[in-house]
Design an enzyme around this catalytic site. Structure first.
Site, PDB file in Angstrom:
ATOM      1  CG  ASP A  35      -0.042 -33.560 -61.930  1.00  0.00           C
ATOM      2  OD1 ASP A  35      -0.678 -34.513 -61.171  1.00  0.00           O
ATOM      3  OD2 ASP A  35      -0.445 -32.819 -62.572  1.00  0.00           O
ATOM      4  CD  GLU A 213      -5.291 -38.866 -63.792  1.00  0.00           C
ATOM      5  OE1 GLU A 213      -5.503 -38.681 -65.045  1.00  0.00           O
ATOM      6  OE2 GLU A 213      -5.949 -38.291 -62.867  1.00  0.00           O
TER       7      GLU A 213
END
Length: 333
Positions: A35, A213
């Site tokens: 991420d 997401e």
């Protein structure tokens, strides 16, 4: 000119044009990150990522680079999670997730997520730093507390934050995962906390409860481009993450894909999916490298047993106004 002569020349011209497009760079060094968010600072580049489960309190990780190509592990931010995290969740999670770095003037704003898998009892926190450097990325941070939370029964999940400021002086926070998808709230551009005058929860993209997401919004020309990850994350070589995009004329939408399908109805144009050793690319975020617009993401390296690995790519804008990513690094199979 005869068609039989013209078409081969056209094809050669197309191949020559394609060959001039910038490829994704070959990165070196310690690339183990998940991420990722990337920020260019005066003395180099800083990447932050999700914390390692059960290590150093699961706090957020740093890597730094002098040139954006060769990376070094720069440790973690603090040894303990903020006290509000355990109070919000009822327990301290194994790690903090999905940071994003945003710079306004000399202040760096760090947003991050606190949650546990499969639950939407979640919160987005904020820290600020008046002088972030690549030499000492872990120094100078002040905890500003909880920005926004979701709870069981809400139709959204307050994780995967991303901030964008618009030309009208307003600031925005995109976020969301599964449930009813990607949402947005207005921020106070100075404090970085929620705007008390605009409490609207804007809807940007949804797959009707399906996997979406890692929102990131980039303005290019007259459009805002919403990048998101579809499908399965965090499963190593079994991951099916892929990078998708849509666009809108205003930051709050409505966003549509290249075929005109609304992103609120599952639309999204694919930019990159699993290929060769690059498994499950996603967790992406747009960033500025000087005047260049780029994307940072992670993938699971097949040649390293599925290790989460850092990668960057130029954003290449076509004549139709839609982006593509550079070809995978030379030598990648």
């Amino acid at each position: 000119m005869k068609a039989g002569v013209f078409l081969p020349m056209l094809a050669l011209g197309t191949l020559a044009f394609a060959a001039t497009l910038p490829a994704q760079p070959t990165l070196k060094g310690d690339l183990n990150i998940h991420d990722p968010t990337l920020l260019k600072v005066p003395d180099g580049y800083v990447v932050m990522g999700t914390g390692y489960e059960g290590i150093n309190g699961g706090t957020l990780r740093f890597s730094t680079s002098p040139d954006g190509l060769t990376w070094t592990d720069a440790g973690h931010l603090n040894d303990r999670q903020p006290t509000w995290v355990g109070k919000l969740l009822g327990q301290e999670p194994p790690n903090l997730w999905a940071p994003t770095l945003f710079q306004k003037g000399k202040t760096t704003y760090l947003y991050f997520a606190a949650s546990t898998f499969g639950k939407n009892t979640s919160g987005i926190g904020l820290m600020t730093n008046p002088a972030l450097t690549a030499a000492r990325p872990g120094e100078g941070w002040t905890d500003r507390g909880l920005v926004f939370a979701s709870k069981r029964g809400d139709n959204f999940n307050a994780i995967d934050p991303f901030r964008i400021d618009t030309a009208d002086g307003r600031a925005w926070l995109a976020f969301g995962s599964f449930w009813d998808g990607i949402k947005m709230r207005s921020l106070d551009p100075v404090t970085g906390l929620l705007n008390k005058q605009d409490t609207t929860l804007y809807n940007l993209a949804s797959r009707g409860g399906g996997a979406i997401e890692a929102a990131s919004v980039v303005q290019h020309g007259k459009y805002f481009y919403l990048f998101a990850s579809f499908d399965r994350c965090c499963a190593g070589l079994n991951s099916t993450y892929r990078i998708m995009v849509g666009r809108a004329q205003t930051v709050t939408g409505p966003y549509t894909d290249k075929a005109g399908v609304p992103m609120m109805k599952g639309g999204g144009t694919q930019l990159q999916a699993s290929q060769g050793r690059f498994i499950g690319p996603g967790g992406q975020e747009g960033y500025a490298d000087g005047a260049a617009e780029k994307l940072v993401y992670h993938y699971y390296d097949r040649d390293l047993g599925g290790a989460s690995t850092l990668q960057t790519s130029p954003l290449i804008w076509g004549a139709d106004g839609w982006p593509t990513l550079g070809a995978l690094p030379q030598g990648a199979k």
